[in-house]
Design a protein around this motif. Structure first.
Motif, PDB file in Angstrom:
ATOM      1  N   LYS A  26       0.724  -1.237   0.122  1.00 44.19           N
ATOM      2  CA  LYS A  26      -0.039   0.168  -0.205  1.00 44.19           C
ATOM      3  C   LYS A  26       0.839   1.335  -0.140  1.00 44.19           C
ATOM      4  O   LYS A  26       0.368   2.260  -0.124  1.00 44.19           O
ATOM      5  CB  LYS A  26      -0.733   0.045   1.179  1.00 44.19           C
ATOM      6  N   SER A  27       2.200   1.324   0.061  1.00 47.05           N
ATOM      7  CA  SER A  27       3.130   2.334   0.088  1.00 47.05           C
ATOM      8  C   SER A  27       3.050   3.015  -1.111  1.00 47.05           C
ATOM      9  O   SER A  27       2.733   2.477  -2.163  1.00 47.05           O
ATOM     10  CB  SER A  27       4.429   1.965   0.707  1.00 47.05           C
ATOM     11  N   SER A  28       3.540   4.381  -1.008  1.00 52.74           N
ATOM     12  CA  SER A  28       3.833   4.898  -2.330  1.00 52.74           C
ATOM     13  C   SER A  28       5.103   4.789  -3.196  1.00 52.74           C
ATOM     14  O   SER A  28       5.165   5.442  -3.911  1.00 52.74           O
ATOM     15  CB  SER A  28       3.802   6.292  -1.663  1.00 52.74           C
ATOM     16  N   GLY A  30       7.800   2.739  -5.693  1.00 47.72           N
ATOM     17  CA  GLY A  30       7.898   2.261  -6.893  1.00 47.72           C
ATOM     18  C   GLY A  30       7.353   0.916  -6.955  1.00 47.72           C
ATOM     19  O   GLY A  30       7.741   0.160  -5.841  1.00 47.72           O
ATOM     20  N   GLY A  31       7.037   0.230  -8.099  1.00 43.44           N
ATOM     21  CA  GLY A  31       6.522  -1.248  -8.347  1.00 43.44           C
ATOM     22  C   GLY A  31       7.883  -2.053  -8.069  1.00 43.44           C
ATOM     23  O   GLY A  31       7.696  -3.106  -7.363  1.00 43.44           O
ATOM     24  N   LEU A  32       8.952  -1.887  -8.606  1.00 45.07           N
ATOM     25  CA  LEU A  32      10.380  -2.418  -8.393  1.00 45.07           C
ATOM     26  C   LEU A  32      10.731  -2.514  -6.656  1.00 45.07           C
ATOM     27  O   LEU A  32      10.869  -3.657  -6.302  1.00 45.07           O
ATOM     28  CB  LEU A  32      11.456  -2.007  -9.135  1.00 45.07           C
ATOM     29  N   ALA A  33      10.701  -1.245  -6.144  1.00 41.18           N
ATOM     30  CA  ALA A  33      10.911  -1.252  -4.826  1.00 41.18           C
ATOM     31  C   ALA A  33      10.035  -2.216  -3.915  1.00 41.18           C
ATOM     32  O   ALA A  33      10.414  -2.884  -2.759  1.00 41.18           O
ATOM     33  CB  ALA A  33      10.821   0.102  -4.289  1.00 41.18           C
ATOM     34  N   LYS A  34       8.624  -2.045  -4.145  1.00 38.54           N
ATOM     35  CA  LYS A  34       7.798  -2.920  -3.370  1.00 38.54           C
ATOM     36  C   LYS A  34       8.083  -4.349  -3.736  1.00 38.54           C
ATOM     37  O   LYS A  34       8.219  -5.043  -2.656  1.00 38.54           O
ATOM     38  CB  LYS A  34       6.354  -2.665  -4.089  1.00 38.54           C
ATOM     39  N   LEU A  35       8.096  -4.811  -4.841  1.00 38.52           N
ATOM     40  CA  LEU A  35       8.659  -6.183  -5.167  1.00 38.52           C
ATOM     41  C   LEU A  35       9.912  -6.577  -4.232  1.00 38.52           C
ATOM     42  O   LEU A  35       9.849  -7.721  -3.660  1.00 38.52           O
ATOM     43  CB  LEU A  35       8.696  -6.322  -6.675  1.00 38.52           C
ATOM     44  N   LEU A  36      10.870  -5.727  -4.424  1.00 39.83           N
ATOM     45  CA  LEU A  36      12.220  -6.121  -3.535  1.00 39.83           C
ATOM     46  C   LEU A  36      11.941  -6.098  -2.162  1.00 39.83           C
ATOM     47  O   LEU A  36      12.614  -7.171  -1.457  1.00 39.83           O
ATOM     48  CB  LEU A  36      13.234  -5.142  -3.829  1.00 39.83           C
ATOM     49  N   TRP A  37      11.116  -5.162  -1.643  1.00 39.99           N
ATOM     50  CA  TRP A  37      10.888  -5.101   0.007  1.00 39.99           C
ATOM     51  C   TRP A  37      10.018  -6.342   0.246  1.00 39.99           C
ATOM     52  O   TRP A  37      10.357  -7.248   1.606  1.00 39.99           O
ATOM     53  CB  TRP A  37      10.244  -3.974   0.325  1.00 39.99           C
ATOM     54  N   ILE A  38       9.006  -6.998  -0.694  1.00 43.46           N
ATOM     55  CA  ILE A  38       8.297  -7.950  -0.211  1.00 43.46           C
ATOM     56  C   ILE A  38       9.168  -9.343  -0.226  1.00 43.46           C
ATOM     57  O   ILE A  38       9.049 -10.183   0.568  1.00 43.46           O
ATOM     58  CB  ILE A  38       7.160  -7.928  -1.165  1.00 43.46           C
ATOM     59  N   LEU A  39       9.982  -9.420  -1.268  1.00 42.20           N
ATOM     60  CA  LEU A  39      10.987 -10.475  -1.291  1.00 42.20           C
ATOM     61  C   LEU A  39      11.849 -10.536  -0.377  1.00 42.20           C
ATOM     62  O   LEU A  39      12.052 -11.695   0.285  1.00 42.20           O
ATOM     63  CB  LEU A  39      11.742 -10.283  -2.688  1.00 42.20           C
ATOM     64  N   VAL A  40      12.264  -9.335   0.281  1.00 44.03           N
ATOM     65  CA  VAL A  40      13.246  -9.432   1.371  1.00 44.03           C
ATOM     66  C   VAL A  40      12.741  -9.802   2.710  1.00 44.03           C
ATOM     67  O   VAL A  40      12.937 -10.781   3.399  1.00 44.03           O
ATOM     68  CB  VAL A  40      14.046  -8.004   1.701  1.00 44.03           C
ATOM     69  N   ILE A  51      15.059  -4.443   8.893  1.00 49.58           N
ATOM     70  CA  ILE A  51      15.610  -3.513   7.857  1.00 49.58           C
ATOM     71  C   ILE A  51      14.409  -2.845   7.405  1.00 49.58           C
ATOM     72  O   ILE A  51      14.422  -1.412   7.373  1.00 49.58           O
ATOM     73  CB  ILE A  51      16.244  -4.259   6.943  1.00 49.58           C
ATOM     74  N   TRP A  52      13.225  -3.378   7.234  1.00 46.95           N
ATOM     75  CA  TRP A  52      11.972  -2.642   6.694  1.00 46.95           C
ATOM     76  C   TRP A  52      11.862  -1.513   7.518  1.00 46.95           C
ATOM     77  O   TRP A  52      11.323  -0.383   7.139  1.00 46.95           O
ATOM     78  CB  TRP A  52      11.141  -3.606   6.216  1.00 46.95           C
ATOM     79  N   LEU A  53      11.513  -1.929   8.904  1.00 47.23           N
ATOM     80  CA  LEU A  53      11.217  -1.084   9.894  1.00 47.23           C
ATOM     81  C   LEU A  53      12.054   0.113   9.957  1.00 47.23           C
ATOM     82  O   LEU A  53      11.577   1.314  10.165  1.00 47.23           O
ATOM     83  CB  LEU A  53      11.095  -1.716  11.215  1.00 47.23           C
ATOM     84  N   LEU A  54      13.303  -0.257   9.807  1.00 49.09           N
ATOM     85  CA  LEU A  54      14.424   1.230   9.615  1.00 49.09           C
ATOM     86  C   LEU A  54      14.596   1.851   8.525  1.00 49.09           C
ATOM     87  O   LEU A  54      14.804   3.123   8.410  1.00 49.09           O
ATOM     88  CB  LEU A  54      15.825   0.564  10.349  1.00 49.09           C
ATOM     89  N   LEU A  55      14.440   1.092   7.453  1.00 45.70           N
ATOM     90  CA  LEU A  55      14.900   1.887   6.231  1.00 45.70           C
ATOM     91  C   LEU A  55      13.568   1.752   5.024  1.00 45.70           C
ATOM     92  O   LEU A  55      13.771   2.375   4.088  1.00 45.70           O
ATOM     93  CB  LEU A  55      15.984   1.094   5.474  1.00 45.70           C
ATOM     94  N   GLY A  56      12.592   0.883   5.186  1.00 48.50           N
ATOM     95  CA  GLY A  56      11.491   0.765   4.231  1.00 48.50           C
ATOM     96  C   GLY A  56      10.750   2.273   3.892  1.00 48.50           C
ATOM     97  O   GLY A  56      10.763   3.239   4.700  1.00 48.50           O
ATOM     98  N   PRO A  57       9.841   2.048   2.896  1.00 46.13           N
ATOM     99  CA  PRO A  57       9.026   2.974   2.523  1.00 46.13           C
ATOM    100  C   PRO A  57       8.145   3.412   3.574  1.00 46.13           C
ATOM    101  O   PRO A  57       7.561   2.774   4.408  1.00 46.13           O
ATOM    102  CB  PRO A  57       8.287   2.576   1.384  1.00 46.13           C
ATOM    103  N   LYS A  58       8.080   4.863   3.810  1.00 48.77           N
ATOM    104  CA  LYS A  58       7.038   5.311   5.026  1.00 48.77           C
ATOM    105  C   LYS A  58       5.955   5.750   4.219  1.00 48.77           C
ATOM    106  O   LYS A  58       5.949   6.560   3.123  1.00 48.77           O
ATOM    107  CB  LYS A  58       7.701   6.434   5.566  1.00 48.77           C
ATOM    108  N   GLY A  59       4.699   5.397   4.461  1.00 49.30           N
ATOM    109  CA  GLY A  59       3.449   6.259   3.766  1.00 49.30           C
ATOM    110  C   GLY A  59       2.631   5.228   2.997  1.00 49.30           C
ATOM    111  O   GLY A  59       2.687   4.176   2.752  1.00 49.30           O
TER     112      GLY A  59
END
Length: 59
Positions: A26-28, A30-40, A51-59
């Protein structure tokens, strides 16, 4: 009793990881960033969540 506690903790952990994946989707970001975060998050649940809590997309 140990199996029930372990099962409950595993269920709580699963809910937290699913919550993080939904937040990423649901974050803002980009598509590739979302895919990479979900894979991680899926491949490295503990490390990825931290890592996501510290560096992940906010919003």
């Amino acid at each position: 009793m140990g199996i029930e506690v372990g099962g409950l903790l595993g269920l709580i952990w699963l809910i937290i990881v699913i919550w993080a994946i939904v937040k990423v989707a649901k974050s803002s970001a980009g598509g590739l960033a979302k895919l990479l975060w979900i894979l991680v998050l899926l491949l490295f649940p503990l490390f990825g969540l931290i890592i996501w809590l510290l560096l992940g997309p906010k919003g």
